[in-house]
Design a protein around this motif. Structure first.
Motif, mmCIF file in Angstrom:
data_model
loop_
_atom_site.group_PDB
_atom_site.id
_atom_site.type_symbol
_atom_site.label_atom_id
_atom_site.label_comp_id
_atom_site.label_asym_id
_atom_site.label_seq_id
_atom_site.Cartn_x
_atom_site.Cartn_y
_atom_site.Cartn_z
ATOM 1 N N LEU A 20 0.834 -1.197 0.000
ATOM 2 C CA LEU A 20 0.000 0.000 0.000
ATOM 3 C C LEU A 20 0.877 1.258 0.000
ATOM 4 N N LEU A 21 2.000 1.205 0.696
ATOM 5 C CA LEU A 21 2.909 2.352 0.680
ATOM 6 C C LEU A 21 3.440 2.612 -0.732
ATOM 7 N N ARG A 22 3.796 1.532 -1.449
ATOM 8 C CA ARG A 22 4.270 1.707 -2.822
ATOM 9 C C ARG A 22 3.177 2.303 -3.706
ATOM 10 N N LEU A 23 1.966 1.875 -3.454
ATOM 11 C CA LEU A 23 0.848 2.428 -4.229
ATOM 12 C C LEU A 23 0.669 3.910 -3.942
ATOM 13 N N VAL A 24 0.742 4.276 -2.661
ATOM 14 C CA VAL A 24 0.603 5.687 -2.291
ATOM 15 C C VAL A 24 1.728 6.507 -2.914
ATOM 16 N N ASP A 25 2.956 5.954 -2.909
ATOM 17 C CA ASP A 25 4.071 6.676 -3.533
ATOM 18 C C ASP A 25 3.861 6.820 -5.029
ATOM 19 N N GLY A 26 3.303 5.786 -5.647
ATOM 20 C CA GLY A 26 3.053 5.871 -7.088
ATOM 21 C C GLY A 26 1.998 6.899 -7.445
ATOM 22 N N LEU A 27 1.104 7.171 -6.509
ATOM 23 C CA LEU A 27 0.061 8.177 -6.742
ATOM 24 C C LEU A 27 0.429 9.509 -6.123
#
Length: 220
Positions: free
Chosen positions: A73-80
């Motif tokens: 989820l952290l990687r997803l947040v960073d990607g967005l």
């Protein structure tokens, strides 16, 4: 929600990868492969930070595997990260709604468990540091006490040796003065005796000159 998710995928802002498969309930945990026999344990040089193995920390704390880990989820947040917060939250909710294999509660529960594991590990590190500080302080005090004792003994011995030196110098000076005075007295006495003997000898020789036969008498 699906339409927004598809839009985000086409725009390249979101990639829906396959969810992690949870381990079967009855499957035994797999132990990490042991290092080769000749592998040396990593030792950090002075001043370097020892890398922490987060997976080992979580495993030691008993954090269970998650179908959707918090790191994902952290990687997803960073990607967005280019989105504003409201749009980013909407996109994540769209992904949550489109994929029934996970729920937003999964990474949140995983994050909470890992936060507790990290806190306990940090407490353990602090405890170990305090123990090391106490032991080091005790060793430093022992070193200081030994130093004071040894240095004190050495200084006391030096003082005793200096006192012996002073006593020997005084005794030597006294003996030297005594011997020199005795020699001087012997010289004076000898000179006086020699002078007295010479005077006596002269007086005796005078008797022979006064009362002895003359040269003419001796010839007759």
């Amino acid at each position: 929600m699906k339409g927004m998710l598809n839009f985000l995928e086409k725009a390249g802002l979101v990639t829906r990868d396959a969810p992690a498969q949870p381990a079967p309930p009855d499957a035994p945990p797999q132990a990490a492969a042991p290092p080769p026999p000749d592998a040396a344990p990593p030792v950090a040089a002075a001043g370097e930070a020892v890398p922490m193995q987060l997976d080992q920390i979580y495993a030691s704390a008993g954090v269970p595997p998650s179908v959707y880990p918090a790191e994902r989820l952290l990687r997803l947040v960073d990607g967005l990260g280019a989105m504003d917060e409201a749009t980013r939250l909407m996109a994540i909710k769209a992904m949550d709604a489109a994929d029934e294999s996970w729920s937003i509660d999964d990474p949140l529960a995983d994050a909470a468990a890992k936060v507790q594991a990290l806190a306990r590990h940090a407490d353990g590190l602090q405890h170990d540091l305090q123990t090391l500080e106490s032991e080091t302080q005790a060793r430093l005090q022992a070193v200081a006490a030994r130093r004071e004792q040894v240095v004190g003994d050495i200084r006391r011995q030096i003082a005793e040796l200096e006192a012996l030196v002073e006593r020997e110098l005084t005794r030597s000076a006294q003996e030297t003065a005594t011997h020199e005075a005795g020699l001087q007295a012997a010289r004076q006495q000898t000179a006086q005796q020699v002078a007295s003997l010479a005077q006596t000898s002269q007086r005796l020789q005078g008797l022979s000159r006064q009362f002895g036969p003359s040269a003419a008498d001796r010839k007759e």
